[in-house]
Each structure stands twice: as C-alpha cells, then as structure tokens.
Design a protein around this motif. Structure first.
Motif, short mmCIF file in Angstrom:
data_model
loop_
_atom_site.label_atom_id
_atom_site.label_comp_id
_atom_site.label_asym_id
_atom_site.label_seq_id
_atom_site.Cartn_x
_atom_site.Cartn_y
_atom_site.Cartn_z
N GLU A 240 0.84 -1.10 0.06
CA GLU A 240 0.11 0.14 -0.12
C GLU A 240 0.92 1.31 0.00
N VAL A 241 2.08 1.12 0.79
CA VAL A 241 2.77 2.49 0.93
C VAL A 241 3.38 2.73 -0.49
N TYR A 242 3.75 1.64 -1.20
CA TYR A 242 4.48 1.92 -2.52
C TYR A 242 3.73 2.78 -3.52
N GLN A 243 2.39 2.58 -3.44
CA GLN A 243 1.46 3.29 -4.68
C GLN A 243 1.74 4.61 -4.21
N GLU A 246 3.40 9.30 0.55
CA GLU A 246 3.24 10.57 1.41
C GLU A 246 1.74 10.31 1.66
N LYS A 247 0.83 9.91 0.68
CA LYS A 247 -0.71 9.89 0.66
C LYS A 247 -0.90 8.87 1.86
N PHE A 248 -0.41 7.69 1.86
CA PHE A 248 -0.75 6.75 2.88
C PHE A 248 -0.25 7.13 4.03
N ILE A 249 1.06 7.89 4.43
CA ILE A 249 1.61 8.42 5.79
C ILE A 249 0.64 9.26 6.26
N ARG A 250 0.22 10.27 5.19
CA ARG A 250 -0.75 11.42 5.84
C ARG A 250 -1.88 10.88 6.44
N GLU A 251 -2.67 9.92 5.53
CA GLU A 251 -3.75 9.48 5.96
C GLU A 251 -3.95 8.64 7.17
N TYR A 252 -2.88 7.79 7.43
CA TYR A 252 -2.92 7.11 8.76
C TYR A 252 -2.29 8.09 9.91
N PHE A 253 -1.68 9.15 9.66
CA PHE A 253 -1.10 10.03 10.56
C PHE A 253 -2.42 10.69 11.25
N GLU A 254 -3.12 10.81 10.39
CA GLU A 254 -4.66 11.64 10.77
C GLU A 254 -5.66 10.41 11.57
N LYS A 255 -5.45 9.26 10.83
CA LYS A 255 -6.60 8.38 11.50
C LYS A 255 -6.00 7.82 12.72
N ALA A 256 -4.62 7.78 13.32
CA ALA A 256 -4.20 7.09 14.55
C ALA A 256 -4.49 7.93 15.55
N TYR A 289 11.36 6.79 6.07
CA TYR A 289 10.23 7.90 6.33
C TYR A 289 10.33 8.34 7.70
N VAL A 290 11.15 8.38 8.34
CA VAL A 290 11.34 8.88 9.69
C VAL A 290 11.11 10.13 9.79
N ASN A 291 11.91 10.96 9.10
CA ASN A 291 12.11 12.44 9.03
C ASN A 291 10.68 12.86 8.42
N PHE A 292 10.14 12.39 7.52
CA PHE A 292 8.72 12.91 6.93
C PHE A 292 7.80 12.92 8.01
N ILE A 293 7.46 11.61 8.73
CA ILE A 293 6.73 11.73 9.66
C ILE A 293 6.93 12.47 10.99
N TYR A 294 8.24 12.44 11.18
CA TYR A 294 8.49 13.94 12.16
C TYR A 294 8.01 15.37 11.85
N ASN A 295 8.33 15.71 10.57
CA ASN A 295 7.91 16.80 10.23
C ASN A 295 6.31 16.99 10.39
N LEU A 296 5.62 15.89 10.10
CA LEU A 296 4.17 15.97 10.37
C LEU A 296 3.71 16.21 11.96
N ILE A 297 4.62 15.55 12.53
CA ILE A 297 4.54 15.72 14.19
C ILE A 297 4.70 17.07 14.47
N VAL A 298 5.50 17.66 13.92
CA VAL A 298 6.07 19.07 14.31
C VAL A 298 4.95 20.14 13.92
N ASN A 299 4.44 19.84 12.61
CA ASN A 299 3.35 20.59 11.84
C ASN A 299 2.29 20.59 12.87
N HIS A 300 1.94 19.36 13.27
CA HIS A 300 0.58 18.87 14.06
C HIS A 300 0.58 19.96 15.47
#
Length: 358
Positions: A240-243, A246-256, A289-300
């Motif tokens: 699912e991630v390969y498709q 960024e879309k997958f990570i952002r979606e589950y960041f919101e859902k989690a 994708y650790v750094n990408f997720i951390y940027n989402l954490i900072v923004n949130h």
C-alpha cells in the motif's frame, strides 16, 4: 545591432506577464488530454517546471521572490525529494491572488530571461485559449483589475504535505505592521475526531529501534482484556505504501489515535535539523520515512494543536542510553514519553481516555 535586438527581446519578455495576469496559477494544473486547453496547460506547466529545475537552487530563488516563508523552503529542502519547483508553485497557488504574472515577474526580477524565453510560446498559446483574437491583455486593466481572475482551484486537489497545505500562504501585509504569531489551536481541529473501528497506534523508528517496535507489536497482541488494537508499521504495509507513500502516511497520521516514536540515538540523529538530509536507499520503509513523519508531528504540534501534545506518545527502549534521556527534553513535541517496560500500563490508560468501551 545585436545589443539592440537583445534589448527589444528583453522588453518583449518583460511584458509577457501582461498576457497572463488574469490567470490563476492553478490553470497550469488543469489536465484533459482530449482538449486543446488541457494539452496547452500541461505543456506550459511542463516547460516551466523543467526550466526552473534545470539549474540548482533556482526554485529557492523563485520561492523567495514569490513570498514563501523560510520555514516552507527549509521543509521543501529537507523533505521533498522530487520536483521542488512544482512544490513551490503548489504552495504559492494556495493564495487566491497567486496569478501567473507574479511568477513571470519573479523571473524578471531574477533576470532569468532564459526561462522566460522558453515559456514565452506555451504561455502565449495559453493566453490564446481565452482570447480568440490574441490581442493580449491590456496593461491598464492589470492595474485597474477590471477583468475577473480565471481560476481552477475549486476543481483541483492540491497534493501537498500537511506542513505546506495551508488556507493561505501569502498575505498582503499592512504597511509597518509585523506578522503576529499565535499559538491558538486551529478552529478546524475542534471538529469530531475521525471515527475508527478500532484503536490505531502508528509506530515510527530507526534501525536501533527495530527490536522495541517488534516488542510493542507483541505486547499489544498479548492484550486479552482489551478490544483489538491495530499497530501500523510501514514495512508491514509495503504494497500500500509503495503506491503513494506520502498519501498513505498522511492518511494514517490523521486516522491514528497515537503516533508512537521509538526514541533512540538513531532517531534523534535523524530528526536533528542541522544534519544534512541524504536520500536513503534503505529497504525498510519505517527507517526511510522517519524524518517525513517527524515533520508531520512538528506541524501538528505547532499549527494544529497550539503546542498541546494530543497525538504523540513516545517510547524509550528498555536499554535507552543516557544521552537519549538528556536530549529528549529538547523536543516538547515528543512528550509525554514512557519506558518500554511500562508500555502496557501507560498505553492502556491513554486508550482508555479515547475508548470508553474498554
């Protein structure tokens, strides 16, 4: 004669923006291969992006001229691996006044007449799609604003990371009045939390946190007195991630219900802003994708919750190093944290607050 011809050519390029001053930048992203307009928009976009990306840091200069903040430019530098020029345009066009003439005027200020010459033909063709007589657009109307801006923003989905996806990016500043920062939570985040069929914990970790991640999945699996809890890791959802990562990570960041960073020396080294970002070839997507997720954490943490930690519950491994305990205090967005040995007790308490049926 050569100098005179060059001067005439530059003067002509300087007036190119007058033909597109009533086009919103979103027009570049109109796609319909079956129509002339769709093909023309795509060609204008393709030529502009290709030329801007043809020389290093041109996209940064353009971003500065268009008024993007330094934070946005730093985020693009550290987190956007492909087409930073395209990202700059998408950030810019979130402003309702982001017309194409501003992009061309920025290139004039940058003295990038090579780029202007390259986009002259496709932009003139774009103008013809809305002016059958190809008379151009009178410069006087540019200042009087007698013509309505043509925009496709209503039918366009802007695919940007949350840190760059804003209601507005550029505002016309009042003379002499500085920007006023605010820590007030966004009103939009007062809406009801996304309903999940089951609680979700989204793990994020580097190589030295792999063992703790595996342990956490086993702890949750062994919970018998609680409803099913879904533990998300990227590597286990690889297909699912390969498709669209960024879309997958952002979606589950919101859902989690909670993002669970595993705080190790490797994790802290990865998120330190002063360390140059190098694209990783590691096959493990959680590490990648650790750094990408951390940027989402900072923004949130900063923009969405007003510096209230509602999303992150970090975990320190059983064998956490002393320097990790010292350095984590520098990251308020990673608080509160718990030791792996107390994971069961603390996370059941966290989830109890969200799911009263437990």
């Amino acid at each position: 004669m050569v100098q005179e011809e060059r001067a005439r050519e530059i003067a002509q390029l300087n007036t190119l923006s007058q033909k597109v001053c009533y086009f919103h930048t979103s027009i570049l992203y109109y796609r319909n291969a079956k129509t002339k307009l769709g093909a023309t928009c795509h060609e204008a976009w393709r030529t502009l992006i290709k030329r801007i990306g043809g020389t290093p840091n041109t996209w940064k200069d353009l971003g500065n001229c268009l008024g993007l903040t330094q934070d946005d430019l730093d985020y693009i530098t550290n987190s956007v691996r492909e087409n930073p020029a395209d990202t700059v345009l998408k950030v810019f066009m979130q402003n309702e006044k982001a017309t194409l003439d501003k992009v061309l005027d920025a290139l004039v200020n940058m003295k990038r007449y090579d780029i202007l010459k390259a986009v002259e033909e496709p932009f003139c063709e774009l103008s013809q799609c809305f002016n059958r007589d190809d008379s151009g657009y009178d410069s006087a109307s540019k200042t009087t604003g007698t013509r309505e801006i043509i925009s496709f923003t209503k039918n366009l989905t802007i695919d940007l990371p949350p840190a760059l996806n804003k209601n507005f990016v550029i505002k016309d500043k009042e003379p002499g009045k500085p920007n006023q920062p605010t820590l007030r939570p966004s009103i939009k985040n007062d809406v009801k939390k996304i309903e999940n069929e089951e609680p979700i914990l989204f793990l994020t970790y580097t190589e030295d946190g792999f063992t703790t991640a595996a342990n956490i999945k086993q702890y949750v699996k062994n919970w018998t007195d609680y409803s099913r809890v879904n533990v998300i890791t990227l590597n286990e959802r690889r297909d699912e991630v390969y498709q669209n990562p960024e879309k997958f990570i952002r979606e589950y960041f919101e859902k989690a219900d909670y993002i669970v960073p595993i705080i190790t020396t490797g994790y802290l080294n990865e998120i330190k802003s002063h360390i140059p970002r190098v694209p990783t070839t590691n096959d493990n997507l959680d590490f990648k994708y650790v750094n990408f997720i951390y940027n989402l954490i900072v923004n949130h943490y900063i923009h969405a919750s007003g510096c209230l930690n509602q999303k992150v519950r970090s975990v320190l491994p059983q064998n956490a190093e002393v320097n990790v305990l010292r350095d984590i205090t520098m990251y308020p967005d990673l608080m509160p944290w718990t030791y792996e040995t107390n994971f069961d007790e603390n996370f059941k308490a966290f989830l109890n607050k969200e799911y009263s049926t437990f």
